[in-house]
Design a protein around this motif. Structure first.
Motif, PDB file in Angstrom:
ATOM      1  N   VAL A 154       0.835  -1.203   0.000  1.00 46.84           N
ATOM      2  CA  VAL A 154       0.000   0.000   0.000  1.00 46.84           C
ATOM      3  C   VAL A 154       0.868   1.250   0.000  1.00 46.84           C
ATOM      4  N   SER A 155       0.289   2.359  -0.450  1.00 45.58           N
ATOM      5  CA  SER A 155       1.039   3.603  -0.575  1.00 45.58           C
ATOM      6  C   SER A 155       1.018   4.437   0.698  1.00 45.58           C
ATOM      7  N   TYR A 156       0.146   4.081   1.652  1.00 49.28           N
ATOM      8  CA  TYR A 156       0.117   4.801   2.932  1.00 49.28           C
ATOM      9  C   TYR A 156       0.994   4.055   3.947  1.00 49.28           C
ATOM     10  N   LYS A 157       1.281   4.711   5.054  1.00 43.08           N
ATOM     11  CA  LYS A 157       2.210   4.147   6.038  1.00 43.08           C
ATOM     12  C   LYS A 157       1.460   3.334   7.088  1.00 43.08           C
ATOM     13  N   VAL A 158       1.880   2.085   7.250  1.00 43.60           N
ATOM     14  CA  VAL A 158       1.296   1.190   8.252  1.00 43.60           C
ATOM     15  C   VAL A 158       2.309   1.060   9.385  1.00 43.60           C
ATOM     16  N   VAL A 159       1.893   1.391  10.607  1.00 44.23           N
ATOM     17  CA  VAL A 159       2.813   1.402  11.744  1.00 44.23           C
ATOM     18  C   VAL A 159       2.271   0.522  12.876  1.00 44.23           C
ATOM     19  N   ARG A 160       3.121   0.322  13.855  1.00 48.04           N
ATOM     20  CA  ARG A 160       2.789  -0.521  15.009  1.00 48.04           C
ATOM     21  C   ARG A 160       2.593   0.350  16.236  1.00 48.04           C
ATOM     22  N   ASP A 161       1.512   0.111  16.998  1.00 44.47           N
ATOM     23  CA  ASP A 161       1.334   0.869  18.233  1.00 44.47           C
ATOM     24  C   ASP A 161       2.013   0.138  19.391  1.00 44.47           C
ATOM     25  N   GLU A 162       1.869   0.664  20.606  1.00 47.02           N
ATOM     26  CA  GLU A 162       2.597   0.087  21.742  1.00 47.02           C
ATOM     27  C   GLU A 162       2.145  -1.330  22.086  1.00 47.02           C
ATOM     28  N   ASN A 163       0.963  -1.716  21.613  1.00 47.37           N
ATOM     29  CA  ASN A 163       0.455  -3.059  21.886  1.00 47.37           C
ATOM     30  C   ASN A 163       0.667  -4.023  20.716  1.00 47.37           C
ATOM     31  N   GLY A 164       1.367  -3.558  19.701  1.00 50.98           N
ATOM     32  CA  GLY A 164       1.625  -4.406  18.540  1.00 50.98           C
ATOM     33  C   GLY A 164       0.507  -4.410  17.520  1.00 50.98           C
ATOM     34  N   ASN A 165      -0.512  -3.570  17.729  1.00 54.63           N
ATOM     35  CA  ASN A 165      -1.635  -3.500  16.795  1.00 54.63           C
ATOM     36  C   ASN A 165      -1.300  -2.639  15.589  1.00 54.63           C
ATOM     37  N   VAL A 166      -2.051  -2.836  14.517  1.00 58.94           N
ATOM     38  CA  VAL A 166      -1.844  -2.079  13.284  1.00 58.94           C
ATOM     39  C   VAL A 166      -2.463  -0.694  13.403  1.00 58.94           C
ATOM     40  N   LYS A 167      -1.714   0.308  12.995  1.00 55.74           N
ATOM     41  CA  LYS A 167      -2.229   1.675  12.890  1.00 55.74           C
ATOM     42  C   LYS A 167      -1.891   2.211  11.503  1.00 55.74           C
ATOM     43  N   LEU A 168      -2.776   3.040  10.975  1.00 61.06           N
ATOM     44  CA  LEU A 168      -2.598   3.640   9.655  1.00 61.06           C
ATOM     45  C   LEU A 168      -2.354   5.129   9.847  1.00 61.06           C
ATOM     46  N   GLU A 169      -1.210   5.587   9.350  1.00 65.26           N
ATOM     47  CA  GLU A 169      -0.801   6.964   9.592  1.00 65.26           C
ATOM     48  C   GLU A 169      -1.348   7.897   8.527  1.00 65.26           C
ATOM     49  N   CYS A 170      -1.906   9.022   8.975  1.00 59.18           N
ATOM     50  CA  CYS A 170      -2.474  10.017   8.056  1.00 59.18           C
ATOM     51  C   CYS A 170      -1.762  11.350   8.256  1.00 59.18           C
ATOM     52  N   PRO A 171      -0.730  11.655   7.446  1.00 51.55           N
ATOM     53  CA  PRO A 171       0.024  12.898   7.616  1.00 51.55           C
ATOM     54  C   PRO A 171      -0.822  14.159   7.439  1.00 51.55           C
ATOM     55  N   ALA A 172      -1.857  14.092   6.622  1.00 55.70           N
ATOM     56  CA  ALA A 172      -2.657  15.291   6.311  1.00 55.70           C
ATOM     57  C   ALA A 172      -3.284  15.899   7.556  1.00 55.70           C
ATOM     58  N   ILE A 173      -3.693  15.050   8.504  1.00 57.11           N
ATOM     59  CA  ILE A 173      -4.325  15.576   9.717  1.00 57.11           C
ATOM     60  C   ILE A 173      -3.530  15.211  10.968  1.00 57.11           C
ATOM     61  N   GLY A 174      -2.346  14.619  10.758  1.00 61.12           N
ATOM     62  CA  GLY A 174      -1.479  14.292  11.875  1.00 61.12           C
ATOM     63  C   GLY A 174      -2.084  13.313  12.855  1.00 61.12           C
ATOM     64  N   LYS A 175      -2.709  12.278  12.337  1.00 63.48           N
ATOM     65  CA  LYS A 175      -3.399  11.321  13.203  1.00 63.48           C
ATOM     66  C   LYS A 175      -3.140   9.898  12.725  1.00 63.48           C
ATOM     67  N   GLN A 176      -3.208   8.959  13.668  1.00 61.82           N
ATOM     68  CA  GLN A 176      -3.130   7.540  13.339  1.00 61.82           C
ATOM     69  C   GLN A 176      -4.493   6.891  13.567  1.00 61.82           C
ATOM     70  N   PHE A 177      -4.913   6.084  12.608  1.00 60.74           N
ATOM     71  CA  PHE A 177      -6.212   5.422  12.681  1.00 60.74           C
ATOM     72  C   PHE A 177      -6.043   3.921  12.862  1.00 60.74           C
ATOM     73  N   ALA A 178      -6.940   3.326  13.618  1.00 57.97           N
ATOM     74  CA  ALA A 178      -7.065   1.873  13.610  1.00 57.97           C
ATOM     75  C   ALA A 178      -7.803   1.494  12.333  1.00 57.97           C
ATOM     76  N   ALA A 179      -7.578   0.281  11.845  1.00 56.47           N
ATOM     77  CA  ALA A 179      -8.219  -0.135  10.596  1.00 56.47           C
ATOM     78  C   ALA A 179      -9.738  -0.086  10.698  1.00 56.47           C
ATOM     79  N   GLU A 180     -10.278  -0.423  11.880  1.00 60.61           N
ATOM     80  CA  GLU A 180     -11.738  -0.403  12.025  1.00 60.61           C
ATOM     81  C   GLU A 180     -12.316   1.008  11.964  1.00 60.61           C
ATOM     82  N   GLU A 181     -11.503   2.013  12.299  1.00 59.56           N
ATOM     83  CA  GLU A 181     -11.974   3.397  12.183  1.00 59.56           C
ATOM     84  C   GLU A 181     -12.150   3.788  10.717  1.00 59.56           C
ATOM     85  N   ILE A 182     -11.237   3.330   9.872  1.00 66.35           N
ATOM     86  CA  ILE A 182     -11.359   3.605   8.439  1.00 66.35           C
ATOM     87  C   ILE A 182     -12.549   2.832   7.871  1.00 66.35           C
ATOM     88  N   SER A 183     -12.678   1.555   8.243  1.00 62.53           N
ATOM     89  CA  SER A 183     -13.817   0.757   7.773  1.00 62.53           C
ATOM     90  C   SER A 183     -15.131   1.369   8.229  1.00 62.53           C
TER      91      SER A 183
END
Length: 430
Positions: A154-183
């Motif tokens: 994917v072209s967006y950045k996928v990062v790891r949070d402190e619990n090892g969960n997937v987070k999706l980074e959104c530079p435009a608004i300076g926020k990280q989303f969980a996948a379920e938030e996007i869904s």
């Protein structure tokens, strides 16, 4: 249940294949037939008809009061999603605000912080790759250690949070989303479009998920519904929903195998169908195999050729990667009906010598060569599901092909070549 009665039917859209396609090739295996190109939404819609009553009764100390509530069925897909509702006692696919029966499962954020969902988000992906989220279903309910390969596609950045969960980074608004938030944003659009279509507020839904989703992924899907303001009444396996759609009002007892190859996952289910009863005998699958993986093979092939000729790695350029991904998906779709397709990507990058372009031809034979190991991986879940059900292919009456990726000719050929004798097989136009 004689094996000579076996048929293969296609239901579904996925991995970028349009549900409005008029192309419906068919094949015949002596008395066996293969049909492709039905609408995925029918699966959700017919399941809704079986499992939901839109009238819910509430009793008070006085007379009985009947309150009508609309319950929709949602197919939350990796590539496209659909929503259905009961209208006049019949399941109906809801047309979205853009007039389409399916909605791209894409969410984007602009530099101004505006949120875009669906087709409008997909259209601007090339110019805003790092803030456009697609194929999010592959990350929902997953740990970062489970999605190392998917995160590279994917072209967006996928990062790891402190619990090892997937987070999706959104530079435009300076926020990280969980996948379920996007869904949840995709679900919200589907429900809003359904509310406008039905002229009634929708707060409850039935949602389909891949059969091989684990508890974490199913819980995350429910959480996405909750974030979207929905009460998810039930989670249903996609192959089971497909068999419900196909087997509605069938009187004869039959054994059915559902072969569901979508944009992000591959599922197989064996079911006994008859007299309105659907019993799941076994399920198997591969949650790391889908249309996205076929696209990636084309992307890697294009990028590899370009690096060899120009010495530039396009995979490190987010914008170029997004253009390659969209082009690969388009080429894959075209090769379902053509033996070769032309790929043209002008101004894919630039150097001191000037702009660089990609002009090449991809043949179906080359595409199948690139994806040969992916095709081979389809066999194991099918064999496992039959073994678990203590059945052989001769015991099946129907094979239902679900998901847009089953339109790939090599996938259809696999079913023809491996699971039926060639002497019984011939093709005919429909």
């Amino acid at each position: 249940m004689a094996s000579s009665a076996a048929q293969i039917h296609g239901l579904g859209v996925g991995s970028g294949i349009s549900s409005t396609s008029s192309r419906k090739p068919s094949f015949s295996f002596a008395s066996r037939s293969v049909f492709f190109g039905q609408n995925l939404g029918k699966t959700t819609a017919t399941f809704l008809k079986h499992t939901n009553n839109t009238s819910r009764r509430r009793y008070s100390t006085g007379p009985v009061r009947i309150v009508n509530e609309k319950v929709v069925g949602i197919d939350l897909g990796t590539t496209n999603s659909a929503v259905a509702a009961m209208e006049g006692g019949k399941p109906t696919i809801v047309t979205n605000a853009e007039g389409q029966r399916t909605t791209p499962s894409v969410v984007a954020y602009t530099k101004n912080g505006d949120r875009l969902v669906g087709q409008i988000a997909k259209r601007q992906a090339v110019v805003n790759p790092e803030n456009t989220f697609f194929s999010v279903k592959r990350f929902i309910g997953r740990k970062m250690s489970e999605v190392d390969e998917e995160s590279k596609q994917v072209s967006y950045k996928v990062v790891r949070d402190e619990n090892g969960n997937v987070k999706l980074e959104c530079p435009a608004i300076g926020k990280q989303f969980a996948a379920e938030e996007i869904s949840a944003q995709v679900l919200r659009k589907l429900v809003d479009d359904a509310s406008k279509f039905l002229n009634d507020k929708v707060t409850k839904a039935v949602v389909t998920v891949p059969a091989y989703f684990n508890d974490s992924q199913r819980t995350a899907t429910k959480d996405a519904g909750r974030i979207a303001g929905l009460e998810v009444l039930r989670i249903i396996n996609e192959p089971t929903a497909a068999s419900l759609a196909y087997g509605f009002e069938r009187k004869n007892n039959e054994t059915i195998l559902v072969f569901d190859l979508g944009g992000g996952t591959f599922d197989v289910s064996v079911l006994e169908v008859g007299d309105g009863v659907f019993e799941v005998l076994s399920t198997s699958g591969d949650t790391h195999l889908g249309g996205d993986d076929f696209d990636k093979r084309v992307v890697d092939w294009l990028a590899g050729n370009f690096k060899r000729d120009e010495g530039i790695d396009l995979l490190k350029d987010k914008q170029a990667l997004q253009r390659l991904t969209e082009t690969a998906e388009k080429a894959k779709m075209e090769l379902s009906s053509l033996t070769q397709t032309n790929i043209s990507l002008p101004f894919i990058t630039a150097t001191a010598d000037g702009p660089k372009h990609i002009e090449t031809t991809l043949t179906r034979a080359k595409f199948e060569e690139l994806c040969s190991d992916l095709i081979d991986r389809l066999k194991t879940p099918v064999e496992n599901s039959l073994r678990d059900a203590k059945l052989a292919f001769k015991d099946l009456d129907e094979v239902i092909l679900v998901g847009g990726s089953t339109r790939i000719p090599a996938v259809q050929e696999l079913v023809k070549k491996v699971y039926w004798k060639r002497s019984q097989c011939h093709c005919q136009p429909r």
